[in-house]
Design an enzyme around this catalytic site. Structure first.
Site, short mmCIF file in Angstrom:
data_model
loop_
_atom_site.label_atom_id
_atom_site.label_comp_id
_atom_site.label_asym_id
_atom_site.label_seq_id
_atom_site.Cartn_x
_atom_site.Cartn_y
_atom_site.Cartn_z
CB CYS A 117 12.56 44.13 -56.38
SG CYS A 117 13.52 42.65 -55.98
CG HIS A 132 9.52 41.38 -54.55
ND1 HIS A 132 9.88 42.05 -55.70
CD2 HIS A 132 8.61 42.18 -53.92
CE1 HIS A 132 9.23 43.18 -55.79
NE2 HIS A 132 8.45 43.30 -54.72
CG ASP A 185 6.55 46.13 -53.96
OD1 ASP A 185 7.66 46.61 -54.26
OD2 ASP A 185 6.18 45.00 -54.35
#
Length: 672
Positions: free
Chosen positions: A407, A451, A467
């Site tokens: 991520c 994350h 995201d």
């Protein structure tokens, strides 16, 4: 000079057992030579008791202390600090064993043991640790009892039963003090133990850092909601914001740590929840955007993250209200936007050129953002914990060569591209999602849920969260990391025995949920019962409280509890059940008021004869009572009890209430 009283055998046995139980929970952060030190000192102490060895001389004790100091310094690198201090305490607790000569020395050793038990909570504060601490406390109480026994005492188990009984009697008073006694702030602060475990996110991050966290199943926090739990794709728990990029790492800016509330407008439906956060050694609190926390030592910083005035070095309970749809800084200050456009002067030339191309092609920032998201979605990018090496230019290597990463790769690359295209953007690090525990209807968020995502700024719309990971691996957001990376075998590498690894087995999974729910209750209602939380609970129970009222309530409750314990211990209801014996006890008390006490070895007849000789005016009635008592007691006459009661009544009417009273014998009619 009188000889120093010897340490009783029973007391010594329990001292040795107590030392083992006190030291055991510390073994995880003690050097191995401590075990050898205890074995030597324990054997030496036993030999001293058996008179096969002598006490150490002064020069030897000094040498042992110097050796321990050197050992602590070599193993901890210092004699100052929490880790070194605990090792020194345990070493002193052990060395005192061989130096102990008198009961006074043994008392010092026991008090050291109680203090060592409390230091274990600096490292482990879970429910099992709390329950285990009762074992060394009981052993230390048994040692205290054993010290009061004779040197010939050799019965440790009755001593243990008495110690356990004393502990059980103390628990109600402990609960009263826990609920009512005000929590006082520490007189000093201690640094968090360095080996307490995975601490989570740090104040700077490179692409590999979150990947390392995601191999850990360590708990980060638990959250309970007032109402239904939001959908997973709304559970973005902000911890820290990264605005500075040096070409390799993202980090906080100094300006983002200023406790100045940013401009924002609440919108949408608020979400109310409480969080029990594990120790992290960092001052950040985890919350959904945009949060409000009613705590005097918590502030909303300029970049919308919550920060406490001191690091979280023990489990922390706090309540928060968030507005996820808020309008955040629609007119951001120029300094904020300048920080959100910062890039290194050199590096990643291909990414910079592509950003310039996109800027010309999509002059509208919203269209450029969508173009980047489509790129991540349509190109063969892959989400993995084991990304390929990218070289010196990490953004170029990721976007154009390897096309695989975690991520932070996607969030960092997109933030770089937006900044290069002239759009203010920054990386947000925290946690996403969490596992719902059906036993308690709350979320457990672990380090593997760490994350990173992006937020960019648009005029009149403020900061907008996006995201890019969702475009590559939507299952990561919708289902969780373990489902997204089910084909990779490095997840939970740090917990080979964790029940979470076996969540596909139904009964084991239920056991895991139940145990986690029990620990959550311990943290929420016991460890979280501090400061403002305690005041809120007391106000709900007793209304408005001040110091005087609370003190009076504590004293009265404690006194009532002590009275109840006294009744339970003394058991006044356990009177003699035999009615004949009860009547004879009344006969004894009646004569005792005349100054005639029954001797322990004196039978009923002998006692009556002596009393008759001293009280000639009532001699016949006294002898009659004794005769009827013997008949009723040993001849089992059916009418014996009634005759004995009548005889006692006659005698009581004849005798005065107290010794020395003037009285005249009355004629007693014959009732036979």
């Amino acid at each position: 000079m009188s000889a120093v009283p010897m340490i009783p055998r029973n007391g010594l046995i329990w001292l040795l057992i107590a030392q083992v139980l006190v030291i055991l929970p510390h073994l995880g952060h003690l050097p191995l030579w401590i075990i050898g030190l205890w074995l030597v000192c324990a054997i030496w102490r036993v030999q001293i008791f058996r008179m096969h060895a002598r006490y150490p001389r002064s020069w030897l004790k000094a040498l042992m202390m110097i050796g321990v100091g050197c050992g602590v310094y070599l193993s901890r690198g210092s004699l100052i600090g929490l880790d070194a201090g605990v090792v020194l305490l345990i070493a002193a607790f052990i060395l005192k064993l061989v130096e102990m000569r008198s009961r006074r020395d043994a008392w010092v050793l026991i008090f050291l043991g109680f203090f060592a038990v409390t230091t274990s909570y600096l490292f482990y504060d879970s429910l099992p640790a709390g329950l285990y601490s009762l074992l060394p406390v009981t052993a230390l109480l048994a040692a205290m009892i054993g010290l009061q026994q004779s040197a010939a005492g050799t019965h440790p188990w009755p001593t243990l039963r008495l110690a356990g009984s004393l502990l059980m009697q103390a628990i109600p008073l402990m609960l009263v003090l826990f609920v009512l006694f005000p929590r006082l702030g520490p007189l000093w602060s201690l640094p968090q133990p360095s080996d307490r475990g995975v601490t989570g996110l740090s104040d700077s991050m490179s692409p590999g850092d979150i990947a390392e966290l995601s191999r850990s199943s360590q708990l980060a926090f638990r959250a309970s909601f007032e109402g239904p739990i939001p959908e997973r794709d709304r559970l973005y728990w902000r911890a820290v914001t990264f605005e500075r990029f040096d070409g390799r790492r993202w980090s906080q800016s100094l300006a983002s740590q200023v406790p100045q509330a940013p401009d924002w407008t609440p919108r949408g439906t608020p979400v109310q929840y409480s969080v029990v956060m594990q120790p992290s050694g960092r001052p950040w609190l985890y919350a959904l955007d945009v949060p409000q926390v009613e705590a005097s030592d918590v502030r909303l910083m300029t970049d919308f993250h919550l920060q406490r005035t001191r690091p979280i070095d023990q489990a922390l309970l706090y309540q928060a209200t968030s507005w996820p749809e808020s309008l955040r800084e629609p007119g951001a200050p120029p300094a904020t936007l300048e920080r959100a456009l910062q890039l290194p002067a050199q590096g990643n030339p291909r990414s910079r050129a592509w950003a310039e191309t996109l800027r010309r092609e999509y002059p509208n920032p919203a269209n450029l953002v969508q173009a980047l998201l489509r790129h991540f979605n349509q190109q063969p990018y892959r989400y993995t914990l084991k990304p390929s090496s990218v070289g010196a230019d990490i953004v170029d290597g990721f976007l154009f060569d390897t096309l695989n990463g975690f991520c932070i790769h996607y969030a960092g690359a997109m933030t770089f591209m937006l900044r290069a295209a002239g759009i203010p953007a920054r990386v947000v690090a925290g946690y996403q999602g969490g596992e719902i525990n059906p036993s308690g209807n709350y979320l457990s968020v672990r380090q593997l849920d760490a994350h990173a995502w992006v937020e960019y700024w648009r005029a009149d719309q403020g900061w907008i969260a996006i995201d890019p990971t969702f475009q590559v691996a939507p299952e990561r957001i919708e289902q969780g990391l373990e489902e997204a990376l089910s084909d990779e075998d490095e997840l939970l590498d740090d917990s080979p025995l964790a029940l979470r690894r076996y969540r596909d087995i139904g009964w084991l999974n239920q056991l895991r949920f139940g145990w986690d729910n029990l620990n959550y209750g311990w943290q929420r209602w016991v460890l979280g019962y501090q400061g403002e939380r305690q005041l809120d609970v007391l106000k709900e129970l007793f209304g408005k409280l001040d110091a005087r009222k609370l003190g009076l309530l504590t004293v009265l409750t404690g006194a009532l509890l002590m009275a109840v314990l006294a009744v339970i211990v003394l058991k006044p209801w356990r009177r003699e059940r035999d009615p004949l014996v009860r009547l004879f006890r009344r006969f004894e008390r009646l004569l005792a008021r005349q100054g005639i006490e029954r001797q322990a070895s004196e039978g009923a007849r002998d006692f009556a004869e002596r009393a008759a000789a001293l009280l000639p005016a009532s001699a016949e009635s006294i002898r009659e009572f004794a005769r009827l008592y013997e008949l009723a007691r040993y001849a089992d006459r059916p009418s014996g009890k009634g005759e004995l009661q009548a005889s006692f009544a006659r005698l009581r009417r004849q005798l005065p209430w107290r010794s020395g009273a003037r009285w005249e014998p009355k004629a007693v009619p014959d009732e036979r």
